[in-house]
Scaffold this active site. Structure first.
Site, short mmCIF file in Angstrom:
data_model
loop_
_atom_site.label_atom_id
_atom_site.label_comp_id
_atom_site.label_asym_id
_atom_site.label_seq_id
_atom_site.Cartn_x
_atom_site.Cartn_y
_atom_site.Cartn_z
N ASP A 103 -99.79 -18.76 61.97
CA ASP A 103 -99.05 -19.54 62.95
C ASP A 103 -97.76 -18.78 63.32
O ASP A 103 -97.84 -17.62 63.70
CB ASP A 103 -98.78 -20.94 62.37
CG ASP A 103 -98.16 -21.91 63.37
OD1 ASP A 103 -98.90 -22.45 64.20
OD2 ASP A 103 -96.93 -22.12 63.30
N TYR A 152 -96.79 -29.59 73.55
CA TYR A 152 -95.88 -29.73 72.41
C TYR A 152 -94.74 -28.72 72.43
O TYR A 152 -93.59 -29.06 72.09
CB TYR A 152 -96.65 -29.67 71.09
CG TYR A 152 -97.13 -28.31 70.66
CD1 TYR A 152 -96.48 -27.62 69.63
CD2 TYR A 152 -98.23 -27.70 71.26
CE1 TYR A 152 -96.91 -26.37 69.21
CE2 TYR A 152 -98.67 -26.46 70.84
CZ TYR A 152 -98.01 -25.80 69.82
OH TYR A 152 -98.45 -24.55 69.41
N TYR A 233 -89.07 -22.36 68.47
CA TYR A 233 -89.59 -22.62 69.81
C TYR A 233 -88.47 -22.57 70.86
O TYR A 233 -88.68 -22.13 71.98
CB TYR A 233 -90.27 -23.99 69.85
CG TYR A 233 -91.47 -24.10 68.94
CD1 TYR A 233 -92.75 -23.74 69.39
CD2 TYR A 233 -91.34 -24.58 67.63
CE1 TYR A 233 -93.85 -23.85 68.56
CE2 TYR A 233 -92.44 -24.69 66.80
CZ TYR A 233 -93.70 -24.32 67.26
OH TYR A 233 -94.78 -24.42 66.44
N HIS A 298 -106.84 -25.36 62.16
CA HIS A 298 -105.63 -24.53 62.21
C HIS A 298 -105.18 -24.01 60.84
O HIS A 298 -104.81 -22.84 60.71
CB HIS A 298 -104.51 -25.33 62.86
CG HIS A 298 -103.25 -24.55 63.08
ND1 HIS A 298 -103.19 -23.45 63.93
CD2 HIS A 298 -102.00 -24.68 62.57
CE1 HIS A 298 -101.97 -22.96 63.94
NE2 HIS A 298 -101.22 -23.68 63.12
#
Length: 319
Positions: A103, A152, A233, A298
């Site tokens: 990730d 998201y 992010y 995931h």
């Protein structure tokens, strides 16, 4: 688990918590969101038994590692700086390590291999393929254009907004929703209906995830909150600006990529063709193999730890 050692190392101006076990060549294990060093518990135990020194930090902002408050402190340059300093401290200046990322940890591992290939002996990344920088458009603009405002990553951008919405649901419930997400497609977090169902809907734990596992994650996130993870992010566009000199650059370390066919990343726009038709090979010319595991979502290294451990060992034995 009690045989895993823990310590704090000063790196790049912050204190970093590290879990480790074993002796031998170092394997640096980099977690994603919303994870911690703990996501690598199966790999730490397995790799240490196979003659490796498994090292899994809480990345900056996570768990027991220090958390600078500004999103500007979470670009790839800062985080790779942490890891180079960590390798200097644990392995020695100029020495190499094997690297495994998942990730966000995979994104950081790609950048580590791009900026400092001299420190990476070989690389295995899980879930997130290398995506070359698009000089024509910033990442957040791209995500909004393709997926809309409820995607998201777009929802994470506004400081305080998702923190408040997650607080209404509760930390443990939020983590349960993420850790058990198996929808093979983009994740949308619509206000008032964040995960697409009422938040009192029972969540059945998969066989690979225990109540104790969720409790550990929750105990750390209750203390830290989610802002630290969101900062990765929130730094995406700044990272895009700072990485302009690497536009078109190749990653030149031996690499292997593994993803589950139910992973939301594998089912995002264009990813399957990019992987199957050799698109990533243009930017990662030493990519030796792409493995797509069937029926896996995931959190691939937790869901299928024995298979992932074997893949890691088989690949790293070559070097």
């Amino acid at each position: 688990m009690e045989t895993i050692g823990h310590k704090t190392v000063k790196v790049n101006g912050i204190s970093m918590h590290v879990a480790e076990k074993g002796e031998g060549p170092v394997v640096l294990l980099l977690h994603g969101f919303p994870e911690l060093w703990y996501t690598w518990r199966h790999q730490i135990l397995a790799l240490s038994s196979l003659g490796y020194r498994a090292v899994a930090p809480d990345l900056r902002g996570y768990g027991d590692s220090e958390a600078p408050p500004s999103p500007a402190s979470y670009t790839s340059l800062s985080i790779v700086g942490d890891l180079v300093a960590l390798l200097d401290a644990l392995v020695g200046p100029g020495e190499q390590a094997f690297v495994v990322g998942h990730d966000w940890g995979a994104i950081i591992a790609w950048y580590l291999s791009l900026y400092r290939p001299d420190r990476v002996r070989a690389l295995i990344n899980l879930s997130v393929p290398f995506t070359p920088r698009n000089p024509a458009r910033k990442p957040i603009d791209t995500f909004r254009a393709v997926y809309g405002d409820n995607y998201y990553i777009c929802r994470f951008q506004e400081n305080g907004e998702m923190e408040a919405e997650f607080a209404k649901i509760g930390t443990r419930r939020v983590l349960l929703e993420f850790l058990t997400y198996r929808t093979p497609g983009p994740l949308f977090l619509t206000k008032g209906n964040l995960f697409g169902h009422p938040t009192d809907t029972p969540v059945e734990l998969p066989s690979w995830l225990t109540e104790e596992d969720v409790d550990y994650y929750a105990s750390k996130y209750e203390k830290t909150g989610f802002t630290r993870g969101f900062n990765y992010y929130r730094a995406l566009d700044l990272n895009w600006e700072l990485t302009a000199p690497w536009t078109g650059a190749q990653i030149k370390v031996p690499a292997k990529f593994i993803v589950g066919d139910l992973d939301l990343t594998y089912n995002t726009f264009g990813t399957k063709d990019y992987l199957k038709k050799g698109g990533m090979n243009k930017f990662v010319p030493l990519l030796q193999e792409v493995v797509v595991m069937e029926g896996v979502a995931h959190f691939i290294h937790e869901e299928r730890p024995d298979e992932i451990n074997a893949q890691i060992h088989d690949f790293f034995q070559k070097f």
